[in-house]
Enzyme design. Structure first.
Site, PDB file in Angstrom:
ATOM      1  N   HIS A 268      -7.413  -5.629  -0.502  1.00 51.97           N
ATOM      2  CA  HIS A 268      -6.240  -4.790  -0.276  1.00 51.97           C
ATOM      3  C   HIS A 268      -5.242  -5.476   0.653  1.00 51.97           C
ATOM      4  O   HIS A 268      -4.047  -5.209   0.592  1.00 51.97           O
ATOM      5  CB  HIS A 268      -6.677  -3.446   0.317  1.00 51.97           C
ATOM      6  CG  HIS A 268      -5.619  -2.397   0.271  1.00 51.97           C
ATOM      7  ND1 HIS A 268      -5.015  -1.984  -0.905  1.00 51.97           N
ATOM      8  CD2 HIS A 268      -5.037  -1.665   1.258  1.00 51.97           C
ATOM      9  CE1 HIS A 268      -4.121  -1.053  -0.640  1.00 51.97           C
ATOM     10  NE2 HIS A 268      -4.112  -0.844   0.660  1.00 51.97           N
TER      11      HIS A 268
ATOM     12  N   ASP B 190      -9.498  -5.606  -4.506  1.00 50.59           N
ATOM     13  CA  ASP B 190      -8.661  -4.561  -3.919  1.00 50.59           C
ATOM     14  C   ASP B 190      -9.258  -3.175  -4.107  1.00 50.59           C
ATOM     15  O   ASP B 190     -10.077  -2.949  -5.010  1.00 50.59           O
ATOM     16  CB  ASP B 190      -7.281  -4.605  -4.601  1.00 50.59           C
ATOM     17  CG  ASP B 190      -6.137  -4.146  -3.726  1.00 50.59           C
ATOM     18  OD1 ASP B 190      -6.339  -3.253  -2.897  1.00 50.59           O
ATOM     19  OD2 ASP B 190      -5.038  -4.695  -3.896  1.00 50.59           O
TER      20      ASP B 190
ATOM     21  N   SER C  86       0.843  -1.202   0.000  1.00 47.90           N
ATOM     22  CA  SER C  86       0.000   0.000   0.000  1.00 47.90           C
ATOM     23  C   SER C  86       0.876   1.250   0.000  1.00 47.90           C
ATOM     24  O   SER C  86       1.669   1.432  -0.925  1.00 47.90           O
ATOM     25  CB  SER C  86      -0.958  -0.059   1.199  1.00 47.90           C
ATOM     26  OG  SER C  86      -1.959   0.911   1.103  1.00 47.90           O
TER      27      SER C  86
END
Length: 315
Positions: A286, A259, A120
């Protein structure tokens, strides 16, 4: 926490290095926490997401996935995160400063020809590091990482339009009042958004819940903004689409089908990187390292082994 460990060390003779824990002092005098797991020749430095959450979800999800004779995984809590110093200085929360922090950690830990894993926001930071310091890298793993904030915003708002109409209206009513901390708004985000696109496990693993409980909201608000939908922080114009061809090291781009990052963007990113490879975890979100863990770690381990020993792997 660090003061308590210091007292134990001073009075009881505990050796932090026996646990492979090391604090790295930065140029500004603050310290960040690192922990080495394993003693293998393949070195992987992990950059957690956030910005401002803790490393705990990475250490938990990586547990028992890497042979300690083959790999050395280094967990690192960025400045402002739970295990590291948390100064009250908003000027510190900037992309370029975090990039230089990573280089300081690399030097202190004497890493070279190592892999960076970034998840991320950590993937964004890994990209920034590679574009300036890739001579030190053996490879990159960009996990659940956007190519730009604009493309991320575009896609997550497409996902929002797929939520029930009533949910969309409820979210909008709180957002128009900027009532982001309202418990009912937070509950909506968890039940309607996070459960679909952040982590699809129910209940969430304890370490993941702790990661969010330990979030430094000042870092998150300064750089990102109130939440996933509203990007008002100082990295809102971040965009590296034109720079991916400059990354010359082997790179795995991995994301989940569910995601908050567009899977098509992950494939595009891998295509722009000369030695890029994409992996979409079909059951993942995610945090596909949790909700599609077997596929996720199989792809990561294969990438690390193949890019470390390409000749052996081709035979």
């Amino acid at each position: 926490m660090k003061k308590l460990l210091f007292i134990f060390t001073l009075f009881f003779g505990f050796n932090l290095m026996a646990e492979n824990i090391q604090y790295v002092e930065l140029d500004n005098g603050y310290k960040v926490w690192t922990k080495r797991v394993g003693h293998g020749p393949i070195k992987v430095l992990t950059l957690h997401g956030g910005p401002g959450v803790s490393h705990e979800y990475l250490e938990d999800s990586f547990k028992n996935r890497f042979s300690e004779d083959e790999f050395e995984v280094i967990f690192y809590a960025q400045l402002g995160s739970f295990n590291s110093d948390q100064p009250d200085d908003l000027s510190l929360w900037a992309v370029d400063r975090f990039r230089e922090e990573v280089e300081k950690v690399r030097k202190a830990l004497e890493l070279d020809q190592f892999y960076i894993f970034g998840q991320s926001w950590g993937g964004m930071l890994a990209i920034e590091y590679a574009l300036k310091y890739q001579q030190h890298l053996r490879g990159l793993i960009l996990s659940n990482t956007p190519g730009s904030i604009q493309s991320y915003e575009t896609y997550i708002n497409q996902l929002r339009l797929k939520l029930p109409t009533e949910t969309q209206e409820q979210l909008r009513s709180y957002e128009e009042k900027k009532d982001f901390s309202n418990p009912d708004y937070q509950k909506l985000m968890i039940e309607e958004v996070y459960s679909r696109h952040v982590c699809r496990l129910n209940p969430w693993p304890e370490a993941l819940a702790l990661t969010f409980q330990h979030m430094n909201e000042k870092v998150y608000l300064t750089m990102q903004g109130p939440n996933e939908f509203i990007i008002s922080g100082n990295f809102k114009n971040w965009n590296r689409w034109d720079d991916f061809p400059k990354i010359s090291v082997p790179t795995l781009v991995i994301s989940g089908r569910h995601d908050t990052i567009n899977p098509a963007d992950s494939i595009k990113m891998a295509g722009l990187i000369p030695q890029g490879k994409a992996k979409i975890c079909e059951n993942g979100s995610h945090l596909s390292l949790y909700d599609d863990a077997d596929n996720y770690f199989s792809a990561m381990l294969e990438f690390l082994r193949v890019s470390t020993h390409p000749l052996q792997s081709s035979q």
